[in-house]
Design an enzyme around this catalytic site. Structure first.
Site, mmCIF file in Angstrom:
data_model
loop_
_atom_site.group_PDB
_atom_site.id
_atom_site.type_symbol
_atom_site.label_atom_id
_atom_site.label_comp_id
_atom_site.label_asym_id
_atom_site.label_seq_id
_atom_site.Cartn_x
_atom_site.Cartn_y
_atom_site.Cartn_z
ATOM 1 N N LYS A 52 46.228 46.070 38.594
ATOM 2 C CA LYS A 52 45.651 44.818 38.087
ATOM 3 C C LYS A 52 45.793 44.769 36.569
ATOM 4 O O LYS A 52 45.646 45.788 35.893
ATOM 5 C CB LYS A 52 44.174 44.732 38.498
ATOM 6 C CG LYS A 52 43.504 43.403 38.170
ATOM 7 C CD LYS A 52 42.061 43.376 38.688
ATOM 8 C CE LYS A 52 41.368 42.067 38.368
ATOM 9 N NZ LYS A 52 39.975 42.040 38.868
ATOM 10 N N SER A 128 38.735 38.084 41.624
ATOM 11 C CA SER A 128 39.773 37.931 40.642
ATOM 12 C C SER A 128 41.011 38.808 40.880
ATOM 13 O O SER A 128 42.066 38.544 40.305
ATOM 14 C CB SER A 128 39.211 38.250 39.250
ATOM 15 O OG SER A 128 38.760 39.588 39.193
ATOM 16 N N SER A 152 35.363 41.089 43.321
ATOM 17 C CA SER A 152 36.782 40.843 43.048
ATOM 18 C C SER A 152 37.787 41.762 43.735
ATOM 19 O O SER A 152 38.981 41.484 43.680
ATOM 20 C CB SER A 152 37.042 40.890 41.547
ATOM 21 O OG SER A 152 36.655 39.674 40.992
HETATM 22 N N1 GLN Z 1 33.950 35.898 41.285
HETATM 23 C C1 GLN Z 1 33.060 36.646 40.450
HETATM 24 C C2 GLN Z 1 33.091 36.111 39.045
HETATM 25 O O1 GLN Z 1 33.745 35.158 38.833
HETATM 26 C C3 GLN Z 1 33.388 38.096 40.508
HETATM 27 C C4 GLN Z 1 34.472 38.491 39.620
HETATM 28 C C5 GLN Z 1 34.749 39.968 39.646
HETATM 29 O O2 GLN Z 1 34.289 40.706 40.501
HETATM 30 N N2 GLN Z 1 35.490 40.397 38.657
HETATM 31 O O3 GLN Z 1 32.473 36.605 38.158
#
Ligand code: GLN
Length: 448
Positions: A52, A128, A152
């Site tokens: 990532k 994400s 994410s």
């Molecule tokens: N969807 C969540 C956010 O927007 C989680 C993101 C994540 O785990 N990095 O913060």
């Protein structure tokens, strides 16, 4: 394997768009080196993987999905996890797309181009770590690393029909992970099956003196937990996880999975995690507060782009940030700065910290009597590209089943457990006690 990986990328990645940067020349020469090596015994020998793009890779561009870091071509060091993968003789194929600074649930906040769901490219892959999940699902790499602050890893794994684990907070070093919300962030593996996942975690887990939050706890041999034996396993099923708002197909798949567990000799009972309903509000206050502090370092001086238009120093800070950050990142910085400001701190940040403790206590209480908590990973399967992008609150609500796990710091995995009528994958979430990834894997493997 490395050849096959690039062939597959050439075949599908203009549609899937999982990769932001490829490292083909280095990957091929590394593969050659490994071919010629005498010792081929490393546990992940020769495995092509993707990382990532918020995990720092030496001399390989690391953008965090942001225009702010579009020119961060040459990081000086490897994140600890990347060093560990190299030491286990894996080959890094490239860097994977993500929502900007890991803020998002659909990959649509990538400031480059959104990754698409390989099962149906009209749909989002989740986020994400959408690039990380899509690359594995599309067969472009054998495994990838993602990061999980509020879901994410697990949510995109669920949307793309692959296996994704968020380890216990402190299990894996965050050194070299660009910080979003430091009290929640964890790096974890995304794979096609549970065994691969356990093998990757075995390599990346462990104490690291470079990360003061990494725990000095022994790393068990996770593959030994893959026994297929779940007789007597005690499963808690929170009623809040199958309540209103959960898609009927998701509910049905989870109920079917629970039947499978029963047939394998495990027992399940309904329980309550009463503070779950506050999790989304708590998370978005805390994560945004921490993000507003962490992202202060992007000032146009130390990393990334600097606005060309500024005529003095203050304008340079302001304009670099205005031009470099996307809308969602700005929204979070404003929310977080507000929640931390004097006069509001007690009402928002401090209150949210207290509720976080209540959410953690809910889990502690359940784990006095049960081995794992099981429910869906997400309330719905993948949604269409564009469907929620203009409605941040609906987007945030989608994280309701993954966020409590980060707030409590416990480990959670998503494994595929069925399909919707549109042919989109559904994820089963298995949550364990602190540092008990072994039981999570045992339960996941027996079901798979
Ligand atoms: N969807 C969540 C956010 O927007 C989680 C993101 C994540 O785990 N990095 O913060």
């Amino acid at each position: 394997l490395v050849n096959t990986s690039y062939e597959r990328i050439n075949e599908v990645d203009d549609k899937v768009k999982a990769f932001l940067t490829l490292d083909e020349e280095n990957a091929r020469s590394r593969a050659k080196e490994l071919d010629d090596a005498d010792d081929k015994s490393a546990s992940l020998f020769g495995m092509p993987s993707g990382v990532k793009d918020n995990i720092v890779t030496k001399a390989l561009r690391t953008t965090c999905g942001s225009q702010f870091l579009k020119n961060f071509e040459d990081p000086l060091y490897n994140a600890t996890v990347v060093g560990k993968l190299n030491a286990a003789d894996t080959v890094t194929i490239g860097k994977l797309n993500m929502d900007e600074f890991a803020m998002g649930s659909s990959n649509e906040n990538s400031s480059y181009t959104p990754t698409r769901n390989p099962w149906n490219t009209d749909y989002v892959p989740g986020g994400s770590s959408g690039g990380s999940a899509a690359a594995v699902a599309a067969g472009e790499v054998l495994f990838s690393l993602g990061s999980d602050t509020g879901g994410s890893i697990r949510q995109p794994a669920a949307f793309c029909g692959v296996v994704g684990l968020k380890p216990t907070y402190g299990r894996v070093s965050r050194f070299g992970l660009v910080a979003f919300a430091s009290s929640l962030d964890q790096i974890g593996p995304i794979t096609r099956n549970v065994e691969d996942n356990a093998r990757v975690l075995e390599v990346i887990a462990g104490h690291d003196s470079m990360d003061s939050t990494s725990a000095n706890v022994d790393v068990p041999n996770y593959t030994e937990a893959l026994t297929n034996d779940v007789k007597g396993l005690k499963i808690a099923v929170p009623k809040e996880y199958l309540a209103e708002g959960v898609d009927p197909a998701v509910k049905e798949s989870v109920m079917n999975a629970l039947e499978v567990y029963k047939s394998l000799g495990a027992e399940w009972e309904e329980v309550s995690l009463p503070h779950s309903k506050y999790a989304v509000a708590t998370y978005y206050l805390l994560a945004s507060s921490e993000a507003s502090a962490n992202l202060a370092r992007f000032d146009g001086v130390r990393y990334g782009v600097r606005s060309e238009k500024a005529e003095n120093m203050i304008d340079m800070f302001k304009m670099s940030r205005s031009e470099g950050f996307g809308e969602e990142v700005k929204r979070r910085i404003m929310l977080g700065t507000f929640a931390l400001s004097s006069g509001y701190y007690d009402a928002y940040y401090k209150k949210a910290q207290k509720v976080r403790t209540l959410i953690k206590n809910d889990f502690d209480k359940i784990f006095e009597d049960y081995d794992v908590v099981i429910g869906p990973t997400t309330p719905t399967p993948a949604f269409k590209v564009g469907e929620k992008v203009d409605d941040p609150l609906t987007m945030y609500a989608n994280d309701i089943l993954t966020i409590p796990v980060n707030l409590a710091g416990v480990p959670g995995i998503s494994v595929p457990c069925g399909f919707s009528s549109d042919g989109l994958p559904i994820g089963l979430q298995i949550i364990g006690k602190h540092f008990d990834e072994s039981t999570v894997y045992r339960a996941a493997y027996a079901y798979e």
